[in-house]
Motif scaffolding. Sequence first.
Motif, PDB file in Angstrom:
ATOM      1  N   SER A  27     -98.439  64.157  59.898  1.00 31.02           N
ATOM      2  CA  SER A  27     -99.258  64.513  61.059  1.00 31.02           C
ATOM      3  C   SER A  27    -100.709  64.087  60.874  1.00 31.02           C
ATOM      4  CB  SER A  27     -99.178  66.019  61.325  1.00 31.02           C
ATOM      5  OG  SER A  27     -99.873  66.749  60.323  1.00 31.02           O
ATOM      6  N   LEU A  28    -101.149  63.974  59.616  1.00 27.06           N
ATOM      7  CA  LEU A  28    -102.507  63.507  59.327  1.00 27.06           C
ATOM      8  C   LEU A  28    -102.555  61.999  59.071  1.00 27.06           C
ATOM      9  CD1 LEU A  28    -103.602  66.371  56.892  1.00 27.06           C
ATOM     10  CD2 LEU A  28    -104.119  66.165  59.319  1.00 27.06           C
ATOM     11  N   PHE A  29    -101.397  61.432  58.725  1.00 27.77           N
ATOM     12  CA  PHE A  29    -101.326  60.019  58.361  1.00 27.77           C
ATOM     13  C   PHE A  29    -101.206  59.111  59.590  1.00 27.77           C
ATOM     14  CE2 PHE A  29     -98.966  56.273  56.737  1.00 27.77           C
ATOM     15  CZ  PHE A  29     -99.806  55.902  55.708  1.00 27.77           C
ATOM     16  N   ILE A  30    -100.532  59.587  60.620  1.00 22.61           N
ATOM     17  CA  ILE A  30    -100.270  58.773  61.817  1.00 22.61           C
ATOM     18  C   ILE A  30    -101.374  58.986  62.840  1.00 22.61           C
ATOM     19  CG2 ILE A  30     -98.659  58.367  63.724  1.00 22.61           C
ATOM     20  CD1 ILE A  30     -96.424  59.361  61.825  1.00 22.61           C
ATOM     21  N   ASN A  31    -101.932  57.878  63.336  1.00 21.70           N
ATOM     22  CA  ASN A  31    -103.017  57.931  64.317  1.00 21.70           C
ATOM     23  C   ASN A  31    -102.641  57.217  65.609  1.00 21.70           C
ATOM     24  OD1 ASN A  31    -104.871  57.362  61.444  1.00 21.70           O
ATOM     25  ND2 ASN A  31    -105.165  59.232  62.628  1.00 21.70           N
ATOM     26  N   GLU A  32    -103.396  57.509  66.648  1.00 24.49           N
ATOM     27  CA  GLU A  32    -103.250  56.791  67.912  1.00 24.49           C
ATOM     28  C   GLU A  32    -103.473  55.298  67.665  1.00 24.49           C
ATOM     29  OE1 GLU A  32    -105.214  56.652  72.411  1.00 24.49           O
ATOM     30  OE2 GLU A  32    -105.885  58.150  70.950  1.00 24.49           O
ATOM     31  N   LYS A  64     -99.501  57.366  71.032  1.00 23.97           N
ATOM     32  CA  LYS A  64    -100.561  57.931  71.853  1.00 23.97           C
ATOM     33  C   LYS A  64    -100.979  59.314  71.358  1.00 23.97           C
ATOM     34  CE  LYS A  64    -100.583  54.442  74.634  1.00 23.97           C
ATOM     35  NZ  LYS A  64    -101.723  53.483  74.581  1.00 23.97           N
ATOM     36  N   ASN A  65    -100.017  60.032  70.782  1.00 26.45           N
ATOM     37  CA  ASN A  65    -100.320  61.384  70.289  1.00 26.45           C
ATOM     38  C   ASN A  65     -99.316  61.760  69.209  1.00 26.45           C
ATOM     39  OD1 ASN A  65    -101.605  63.867  70.128  1.00 26.45           O
ATOM     40  ND2 ASN A  65    -100.346  64.800  71.733  1.00 26.45           N
ATOM     41  N   CYS A  66     -99.782  62.535  68.255  1.00 28.60           N
ATOM     42  CA  CYS A  66     -98.929  62.974  67.143  1.00 28.60           C
ATOM     43  C   CYS A  66     -99.276  64.438  66.848  1.00 28.60           C
ATOM     44  CB  CYS A  66     -99.169  62.101  65.917  1.00 28.60           C
ATOM     45  SG  CYS A  66     -98.209  62.574  64.464  1.00 28.60           S
ATOM     46  N   LYS A  67     -98.254  65.304  66.875  1.00 26.49           N
ATOM     47  CA  LYS A  67     -98.530  66.732  66.742  1.00 26.49           C
ATOM     48  C   LYS A  67     -97.465  67.389  65.876  1.00 26.49           C
ATOM     49  CE  LYS A  67     -99.332  70.932  69.466  1.00 26.49           C
ATOM     50  NZ  LYS A  67     -99.359  71.514  70.838  1.00 26.49           N
ATOM     51  N   LEU A  68     -97.901  68.277  64.990  1.00 28.81           N
ATOM     52  CA  LEU A  68     -97.000  69.015  64.118  1.00 28.81           C
ATOM     53  C   LEU A  68     -96.683  70.371  64.738  1.00 28.81           C
ATOM     54  CD1 LEU A  68     -95.557  69.472  61.366  1.00 28.81           C
ATOM     55  CD2 LEU A  68     -97.745  70.322  60.495  1.00 28.81           C
ATOM     56  N   ASP A  69     -95.390  70.721  64.796  1.00 27.26           N
ATOM     57  CA  ASP A  69     -94.947  72.033  65.269  1.00 27.26           C
ATOM     58  C   ASP A  69     -94.229  72.723  64.109  1.00 27.26           C
ATOM     59  OD1 ASP A  69     -93.601  74.223  66.419  1.00 27.26           O
ATOM     60  OD2 ASP A  69     -93.548  73.247  68.377  1.00 27.26           O
ATOM     61  N   ILE A  75     -92.278  67.014  63.725  1.00 26.08           N
ATOM     62  CA  ILE A  75     -93.482  66.300  64.100  1.00 26.08           C
ATOM     63  C   ILE A  75     -93.145  65.516  65.358  1.00 26.08           C
ATOM     64  CG2 ILE A  75     -92.939  64.393  62.519  1.00 26.08           C
ATOM     65  CD1 ILE A  75     -95.939  63.912  62.270  1.00 26.08           C
ATOM     66  N   LYS A  76     -93.898  65.756  66.419  1.00 25.33           N
ATOM     67  CA  LYS A  76     -93.636  65.127  67.716  1.00 25.33           C
ATOM     68  C   LYS A  76     -94.584  63.943  67.886  1.00 25.33           C
ATOM     69  CE  LYS A  76     -92.721  66.300  72.542  1.00 25.33           C
ATOM     70  NZ  LYS A  76     -91.255  66.285  72.398  1.00 25.33           N
ATOM     71  N   ILE A  77     -94.006  62.759  68.046  1.00 21.48           N
ATOM     72  CA  ILE A  77     -94.784  61.534  68.197  1.00 21.48           C
ATOM     73  C   ILE A  77     -94.520  60.982  69.593  1.00 21.48           C
ATOM     74  CG2 ILE A  77     -95.207  59.209  67.311  1.00 21.48           C
ATOM     75  CD1 ILE A  77     -94.044  60.204  64.621  1.00 21.48           C
ATOM     76  N   SER A  97     -90.673  59.770  73.180  1.00 15.73           N
ATOM     77  CA  SER A  97     -91.194  60.622  72.102  1.00 15.73           C
ATOM     78  C   SER A  97     -90.131  60.789  71.031  1.00 15.73           C
ATOM     79  CB  SER A  97     -91.622  61.994  72.636  1.00 15.73           C
ATOM     80  OG  SER A  97     -90.520  62.700  73.153  1.00 15.73           O
ATOM     81  N   PHE A  98     -90.598  60.929  69.794  1.00 12.61           N
ATOM     82  CA  PHE A  98     -89.750  61.252  68.654  1.00 12.61           C
ATOM     83  C   PHE A  98     -89.996  62.700  68.256  1.00 12.61           C
ATOM     84  CE2 PHE A  98     -90.630  56.628  67.309  1.00 12.61           C
ATOM     85  CZ  PHE A  98     -89.497  56.153  67.936  1.00 12.61           C
ATOM     86  N   ASP A  99     -88.938  63.436  67.978  1.00 14.48           N
ATOM     87  CA  ASP A  99     -89.042  64.745  67.331  1.00 14.48           C
ATOM     88  C   ASP A  99     -88.416  64.586  65.959  1.00 14.48           C
ATOM     89  OD1 ASP A  99     -90.285  65.984  69.466  1.00 14.48           O
ATOM     90  OD2 ASP A  99     -88.416  66.679  70.360  1.00 14.48           O
ATOM     91  N   LEU A 100     -89.238  64.328  64.963  1.00 17.69           N
ATOM     92  CA  LEU A 100     -88.747  64.025  63.619  1.00 17.69           C
ATOM     93  C   LEU A 100     -88.821  65.259  62.739  1.00 17.69           C
ATOM     94  CD1 LEU A 100     -90.446  60.541  63.095  1.00 17.69           C
ATOM     95  CD2 LEU A 100     -88.149  61.031  63.959  1.00 17.69           C
ATOM     96  N   THR A 101     -87.792  65.448  61.915  1.00 17.27           N
ATOM     97  CA  THR A 101     -87.736  66.613  61.053  1.00 17.27           C
ATOM     98  C   THR A 101     -87.203  66.208  59.678  1.00 17.27           C
ATOM     99  OG1 THR A 101     -87.004  68.927  60.923  1.00 17.27           O
ATOM    100  CG2 THR A 101     -85.413  67.318  61.770  1.00 17.27           C
ATOM    101  N   ILE A 102     -86.978  67.197  58.819  1.00 19.99           N
ATOM    102  CA  ILE A 102     -86.496  66.929  57.465  1.00 19.99           C
ATOM    103  C   ILE A 102     -85.148  66.205  57.529  1.00 19.99           C
ATOM    104  CG2 ILE A 102     -85.736  68.013  55.314  1.00 19.99           C
ATOM    105  CD1 ILE A 102     -87.708  70.314  56.004  1.00 19.99           C
ATOM    106  N   GLY A 103     -85.042  65.114  56.782  1.00 19.97           N
ATOM    107  CA  GLY A 103     -83.831  64.300  56.799  1.00 19.97           C
ATOM    108  C   GLY A 103     -83.967  63.022  57.601  1.00 19.97           C
TER     109      GLY A 103
END
Length: 206
Positions: A27-32, A64-69, A75-77, A97-103
């Motif tokens: 979430s801190l590594f990926i930028n717009e 365009k946006n990257c957010k951690l839930d 992590i929603k990209i 959008s991607f909803d990426l999780t563990i795995g």
Amino acid sequence: MKVYKKNFKELFFELGIESLDDLWVLSLFINEGDTVGSLTTRRFRAQDSDESEKKKVFITLEVKNCKLDLDLQVIKIIGVIVSGSPVEFVNVGEHHSFDLTIGDSLKINKKILLDLQKKLLTKSLESKSQSKIFLIVLDDDSALIARLNENKYTTIAEIPFKGSGKRDSSQRGINRQSYFDSILKILETEDYDNVIVGGPGFEKEN
């Protein structure tokens, strides 16, 4: 964090998510403006058909946006599709959008890599060698089992101790055994190196 490819010169990374800490780092590594690719699903409707179906595709987005839930552990990209395959199921220029999780795994092409981001990623890749530690905090009411991460802890389970009243010692012993069996059952399904047990009273001793 699992690394499949990394090239700090070309700013290209192919990574696998292994923990909540990895989600926080990403979430801190990926930028717009970065491009991120991953497997995902898209709804596709064939010509002359009223029915749509989901297809698994590999899509690359301009972020365009990257957010951690943390509640959902994703992590929603969000971004605009720049490429994908199979091409017949991909509409370049549409939002997705991607909803990426563990795995999950992803490919990242960064526009700019900050020193802080490089340090975060490097530390995350090195942390694989650290011990996997579980915490058990319990008393005569309940037990909390958690996984200790680098920056936080993750609750695995909360187990109540029903008890039986102090006068009925035999039933209380049966309930205590069931209580400990429930804790052990969870530990038998998890991967860890060490367990730290603590809490007030005598249950941690028992």
